[in-house]
Design an enzyme around this catalytic site. Structure first.
Site, PDB file in Angstrom:
ATOM      1  N   ASP A   1     -11.941 -11.193   8.480  1.00 50.53           N
ATOM      2  CA  ASP A   1     -10.644 -10.912   8.730  1.00 50.53           C
ATOM      3  C   ASP A   1     -10.730  -9.838   9.455  1.00 50.53           C
ATOM      4  O   ASP A   1     -10.308  -8.822   9.383  1.00 50.53           O
ATOM      5  CB  ASP A   1      -9.899 -10.699   7.721  1.00 50.53           C
ATOM      6  CG  ASP A   1      -8.415 -10.865   7.890  1.00 50.53           C
ATOM      7  OD1 ASP A   1      -8.033 -11.116   8.895  1.00 50.53           O
ATOM      8  OD2 ASP A   1      -7.569 -10.144   7.071  1.00 50.53           O
TER       9      ASP A   1
ATOM     10  N   ALA B   1       0.792  -1.217  -0.031  1.00 50.18           N
ATOM     11  CA  ALA B   1      -0.051  -0.019   0.030  1.00 50.18           C
ATOM     12  C   ALA B   1       0.784   1.314  -0.083  1.00 50.18           C
ATOM     13  O   ALA B   1       2.079   1.304   0.663  1.00 50.18           O
ATOM     14  CB  ALA B   1      -1.063   0.022   1.123  1.00 50.18           C
TER      15      ALA B   1
END
Length: 477
Positions: A188, A61
């Site tokens: 998650d 990212a």
């Protein structure tokens, strides 16, 4: 302006371009290339990666800005970059998960204020580095949440209070209710995937492991692909079985336990008895404990069936309605009394319930260490003033201890904090240095400052040692 190369194998990814500091050049230049590997730096002709944010299991990212927006809007560029040596089937599964995150953000992000919006999803084919084979990369561009995830918040501030946990539960459960209503399971949930914006709003991140719920009647739920975070996933997900909305509720409960206690999930689970053993580590209300324990049941059908059920269970019970009363005639003894006498004979109103005790102040690690340094610094200055400048003997030791206790109490009650500490320290140092003008002083100003700084460091070391001993003891008791 600096641009970050997104080629994973680039040895020098940072590129500086002075001409991009000009707004006119920044918005009109066609492309910029990495001076080391030749990788295009302006992605999809508009997104400029400027900083590496982090790496995960399936990608990297970057913080980027969109040059085609008036304010150069910041955004997050995720590059598909699976870790490890994957075979073709595993690589295809990983790519499908990456594309699925883009699909979910497009479907849900624009419709819920606590899910990031999707801005773009595109591939990029470039010449290979040191090979004739081209390389293909996939990028996902989403909304940038300017804040901190709960994992880093826990590291900096320590365990959260019950009130903070209730705030997180009520906020994230509403997001999960929306996600589940749209036939999606996150799979998650963990502290690092919950981001707190600077304005306090909580966001649910990382939809790369989402699962679509099967809708056909009579069909069995689809099997899990084995994507989960160890310690937070329930048994059915770890075994590769079917997942349900209650799968997310289990992971959210584990997230709350780690934030409440400050301990890893593995330290709170008794593998010998196959049960969670967390209540001795923290004191919470019976209602919150009951809700969390039900969310943590090993069998999915024993948990709450939906996020809405959990929200309902967290609400305080409503007071039972009072039974209707019918007016009855007053007794004969009071019927003939004047109104003033009847009013005086009525029982006095019940006193209001006592106010709840004020919550105990919570201190972050930075505040604890800063307070210790301030206390040591001030204590040394007072000792120097008493012994060296004012001629006070050991008899003055009692007054010095009283001063240190008062100083610690004022910090504990937050009567003095933050900027106050620096202001008081500067004023105290100035007063002690002024005393050097009197005859009989024994220390130079350099020695005064050195002694004060050494005392501050010693106090910080003692605070760290006591905090470490406390954390070690708290793991066993």
């Amino acid at each position: 302006m600096e641009l970050h190369c997104t080629r994973p194998s680039c040895p020098k990814p940072i590129n500086a371009f002075a001409d991009l500091d000009s707004s006119a050049v920044l918005k009109t230049v066609q492309q910029k290339f990495c001076v080391t590997c030749g990788m295009p730096l302006i992605l999809s002709s508009r997104y400029l990666p400027i900083k590496l944010l982090g790496k995960g299991g399936f990608g990297t990212a970057y913080l980027a800005c969109d040059r085609y927006t008036p304010t150069m809007r910041q955004c997050v560029v995720k590059q598909f970059q699976p870790s490890g040596n994957l075979n073709p089937d595993q690589l295809q599964i990983a790519q499908d998960l990456f594309e699925r995150e883009a699909q979910v953000l497009e479907a849900l992000g624009d419709r819920h204020p606590q899910i990031p919006d999707l801005y773009a999803f595109f591939p990029l084919v470039v010449p290979g580095l040191g090979t004739s084979q081209p390389e293909e990369f996939f990028y996902l561009v989403q909304e940038f949440i300017d804040g901190q995830d709960l994992e880093h918040e826990l590291e900096q501030r320590g365990p959260l209070s019950e009130a903070a946990i209730l705030e997180i539960l009520n906020s994230i459960l509403k997001v999960l209710a929306f996600v589940h209503e749209n036939q999606t399971i996150h799979r998650d949930i963990k502290p690092s995937n919950i981001m707190r914006h600077r304005n306090g709003k909580l966001y649910l991140l990382d939809f790369g492991a989402v699962k679509q719920v099967t809708q056909a009647q009579g069909s069995s739920p689809a099997k899990s692909t084995g994507i989960y975070s160890m310690g937070f996933a329930p048994p059915e997900q770890m075994s590769g079985g079917a997942v349900y909305p209650s799968t997310d509720l289990y992971a959210l409960a584990v997230t709350c336990l780690t934030l409440l206690t400050g301990k890893p999930a593995g330290d709170l689970f008794d593998s010998y008895r196959n049960t969670w053993n967390w209540e001795k580590s923290v004191q919470v209300s019976p209602r919150l404990a009951a809700v969390l324990n039900r969310m943590l049941q090993s069998a999915p059908h024993q948990r709450f069936a939906s996020a809405q059920e959990v929200l309902q269970a967290l609400k305080p019970p409503a007071a039972p309605p009072s039974p209707p009363t019918t007016p009855s005639p007053p007794p004969a003894s009071t019927a003939l009394q004047p109104p003033s006498a009847a009013a005086s004979s009525s029982p006095p109103p019940a006193p209001p319930p006592p106010a709840p005790p004020a919550p105990r102040p919570q201190f972050s690690l930075l505040e604890v260490l800063g307070g210790a340094a301030f206390t040591g610094f001030e204590g040394s200055l007072v000792a120097i003033a008493l012994v060296s400048f004012l001629g006070v003997t050991l008899v003055g030791g009692g007054s010095w201890l009283l001063f240190m206790a008062a100083l610690t109490f004022l910090q504990w009650r937050r009567i003095i904090e933050r900027v106050d500490l620096a202001i008081i320290a500067v004023i105290s140092l100035g007063l002690v240095l002024m005393l050097r003008l009197y005859p009989g002083q024994l220390l130079s100003w350099q020695n005064v400052l050195i002694i004060a700084l050494i005392a501050a460091l010693i106090a910080v070391a003692i605070a760290i040692l006591f905090r470490l001993i406390y954390q070690i003891i708290s793991r066993f008791f």
